[in-house]
Design an enzyme around this catalytic site. Structure first.
Site, PDB file in Angstrom:
ATOM      1  N   LYS A 146      21.712 -23.587 -45.270  1.00 14.95           N
ATOM      2  CA  LYS A 146      22.540 -22.995 -44.216  1.00 14.95           C
ATOM      3  C   LYS A 146      23.957 -22.767 -44.739  1.00 14.95           C
ATOM      4  O   LYS A 146      24.510 -23.612 -45.453  1.00 14.95           O
ATOM      5  CB  LYS A 146      22.554 -23.928 -43.004  1.00 14.95           C
ATOM      6  CG  LYS A 146      23.312 -23.404 -41.789  1.00 14.95           C
ATOM      7  CD  LYS A 146      23.181 -24.412 -40.640  1.00 14.95           C
ATOM      8  CE  LYS A 146      23.981 -24.016 -39.415  1.00 14.95           C
ATOM      9  NZ  LYS A 146      23.853 -25.021 -38.330  1.00 14.95           N
TER      10      LYS A 146
ATOM     11  N   GLY B 123      21.389 -29.996 -31.069  1.00 16.29           N
ATOM     12  CA  GLY B 123      20.326 -29.024 -30.881  1.00 16.29           C
ATOM     13  C   GLY B 123      20.123 -28.024 -31.989  1.00 16.29           C
ATOM     14  O   GLY B 123      19.140 -27.274 -31.966  1.00 16.29           O
ATOM     15  N   SER B 124      20.995 -27.971 -32.982  1.00 16.54           N
ATOM     16  CA  SER B 124      20.962 -26.849 -33.920  1.00 16.54           C
ATOM     17  C   SER B 124      19.990 -26.990 -35.080  1.00 16.54           C
ATOM     18  O   SER B 124      19.898 -26.090 -35.907  1.00 16.54           O
ATOM     19  CB  SER B 124      22.368 -26.569 -34.458  1.00 16.54           C
ATOM     20  OG  SER B 124      23.141 -25.935 -33.459  1.00 16.54           O
TER      21      SER B 124
ATOM     22  N   SER C 128      22.485 -23.478 -34.031  1.00 11.19           N
ATOM     23  CA  SER C 128      23.199 -22.563 -34.913  1.00 11.19           C
ATOM     24  C   SER C 128      22.479 -22.325 -36.225  1.00 11.19           C
ATOM     25  O   SER C 128      22.843 -21.438 -36.984  1.00 11.19           O
ATOM     26  CB  SER C 128      24.595 -23.116 -35.211  1.00 11.19           C
ATOM     27  OG  SER C 128      24.522 -24.339 -35.938  1.00 11.19           O
TER      28      SER C 128
END
Length: 539
Positions: A104, A208-209, A185
């Protein structure tokens, strides 16, 4: 932006080199399968890199146009060639030797790629240093193939954001339905691995990402216990909640990645005890792990179709020998407000600290300067949503603020002792399960994210506990996940439970890159016989 897109085009232009190489299959191939091919000599790491690069060239900026990859590593082939030479010399570092992975783009690598967090303010952030988590993967033999797109600034800039969009990378599209969100994200990591652009990827989660894009893109994703994986040289939001996590198409692949990622880091005090949990989690996986395991069943509000899919999953758990105990989530008044103050306060402090370490070419050295940059470049940076969360964070009073300290203590107590721990104790259970999220919502530039379904991320994110999501099947053609949640350092427990479930459920379906969700007939009324189940839902 231009030099990042150029990196992709340069890698694409190199594709004719692959003509002389072996054609190898990489779609839906596991780490074990790739490793077996290299061991047998039917594929090399160079072959795998070329195959993934060709797939990205054909599908990421063309074809379905997923926009999941923000930059490709110009040294990936050279890294693969060196690892192939090591293999020929009799040295194999482990199960990741020669396996291409994606990172990422808020996690630094020493390769010739900037770490942008999707923002034009960081387009020149070429640090030439590995985040310790990347160094761990590199030492284990992984090839760093490139960087994935993400929700800009890891989705912390605005409460009205459109998940998966960044000024540099554009909008990530969901491989299951191209008009649906890939979720933020770590949206690029989710879409890229669902599309088999690499064997696995690193995402990051604050709340949550990792689990949201994993669930919504039909993947397995682990948000680890805070303190097992270093956060150094990761563009930060919150030192209380941030963590990298592995994302892949199977529990075994996630466990393999996670095993390589764990390490103590002197620069990250939270990881001081990580060495005690360093082990081969993949080797410990067992299909009998659910036998006799007491599981607390949480039933959040959800639509009937998600509830039906959840019941099927619970049936699989029960058939595997798990003891299911219904448990209600207690009322935890004020946890959202407390968490928000923690994130805003730590964002200002942690981001200012990080930006001070970036190269001189990066002119934004503080959060205030990032806010000013966005205002000065509003057309490119804020075409859809603003930066009210950034602005609120800029007004916080620092890590010594009594209100911040009280909010952190309150959110930690509610999520941990009075939340997950209390539910486990009430059920006398080792693990909790609940739907991770509902199906993907429409990507909506006017109104932003419009999700209102179940979410299993907040309590483990705030408490710092592990949360593993495993595919639970499709709801109207869109993936949904099942979360396995345990208390601190229960990462091995959730991996084992998730693996035993996965092996029985076989619930993952590969994406088909449909233009929209398979919602069925009826959108045009009873007198329209031409309606199909792939009709676009774009407004």
């Amino acid at each position: 932006m231009r030099h990042i897109i150029t990196g992709i085009l340069l890698a694409t232009a190199a594709m004719p080199m692959a003509a002389a190489a072996r054609t190898v299959a990489v779609e839906e191939r596991s780490i074990d399968q790739l490793q077996a091919s290299m061991t047998a000599g039917t594929a090399s790491s160079v072959d795998l890199v070329r195959a993934y690069l060709a797939r990205i060239a054909a599908m990421d900026r063309k074809g379905p146009t997923l926009r999941s990859v923000i930059a490709l590593n110009p040294d990936a082939l050279a890294q693969a060639k060196a690892l192939d030479a090591e293999r020929r010399a009799g040295r194999v570092r482990g199960p990741l030797h020669g396996v291409p992975v994606l990172i990422k783009d808020n996690v630094e690598t020493a390769d010739a790629m900037p770490t942008t967090a999707g923002s034009l303010a960081l387009k020149d952030n070429m640090t030439r240093r590995d985040a310790p988590v990347v160094a761990q993967l590199r030492a284990a033999g992984a090839v760093i193939l490139g960087k994935t797109n993400l929700s800009e600034w890891a989705n912390i800039r605005s409460t009205r954001s459109m998940s998966g969009w960044s000024a540099i990378g554009g909008l990530v599209r969901n491989p299951y339905a191209l008009d649906r969100t890939a979720c933020g994200s770590s949206s690029g990591s989710g879409a890229a691995i669902a599309a088999s652009f690499a064997a696995a990827a690193i995402g990051t989660e604050t709340d949550g990402s990792v689990v949201c894009p994993s669930s919504i893109n039909g993947l397995v994703g682990l948000k680890p216990t805070i303190g097992l994986v270093s956060r150094t040289h990761v563009v930060p939001i919150s030192h209380s909640q941030d963590t990298p996590g592995p994302m892949a198409r199977s529990v075994r692949d996630v466990a393999t990645m996670f095993s390589a990622m764990i390490a103590a880091d002197p620069a990250d005090a939270a990881t001081a005890g990580a060495g005690a949990y360093k082990r081969d989690y993949a080797a410990a996986l067992s299909t009998s792990a659910l036998s006799g395991l007491r599981i607390g069943v949480v039933r959040p509000e959800m639509t009937a179709d998600v509830a039906a899919r959840y019941e099927v999953a619970l049936g699989v758990l029960k058939a595997a020998g798990a003891v299911l105990v219904e448990v209600k989530q207690p009322k935890l008044d004020g946890i959202g407000e407390a968490e928000l103050l923690v994130l805003q306060t730590e964002l200002k402090a942690d981001l200012d600290t990080y930006l001070a370490t970036t190269p001189a070419a990066v002119r934004t050295r503080t959060l205030d300067q990032v806010i000013a940059f966005n205002r000065a470049n509003e057309a490119a940076e804020m075409p859809f949503f603003a930066q009210e969360t950034f602005e609120a964070a800029a007004k916080t009073k620092g890590l010594d603020d009594p209100a911040y300290k009280a909010a952190r203590a309150k959110s930690l107590r509610l999520a941990g002792a009075e939340g997950i721990d209390a539910m486990l104790k009430t059920a006398r259970a080792t693990v909790l399960v609940e739907p991770t999220y509902g199906p993907a919502w429409l990507s909506e530039p006017v109104y932003g994210d419009q999700y209102g379904g179940p979410s299993a991320s907040e309590l483990p994110a705030v408490a710092g506990y592990p949360n593993l999501t495993v595919p639970m099947g499709l709801v109207r053609g869109l993936p949904v996940g099942l979360s396995f949640i345990a208390t601190r350092y229960g990462d091995g427990t959730v991996l084992n439970a998730g693996y035993a479930y996965e092996q029985r459920a076989k619930a993952r379906t590969a994406p088909r890159y449909l233009p929209s969700a398979a919602v069925g007939t009826g959108l045009d009324g009873a007198r329209c016989p031409g309606a199909t189940n792939t009709r676009s839902l774009r407004r």
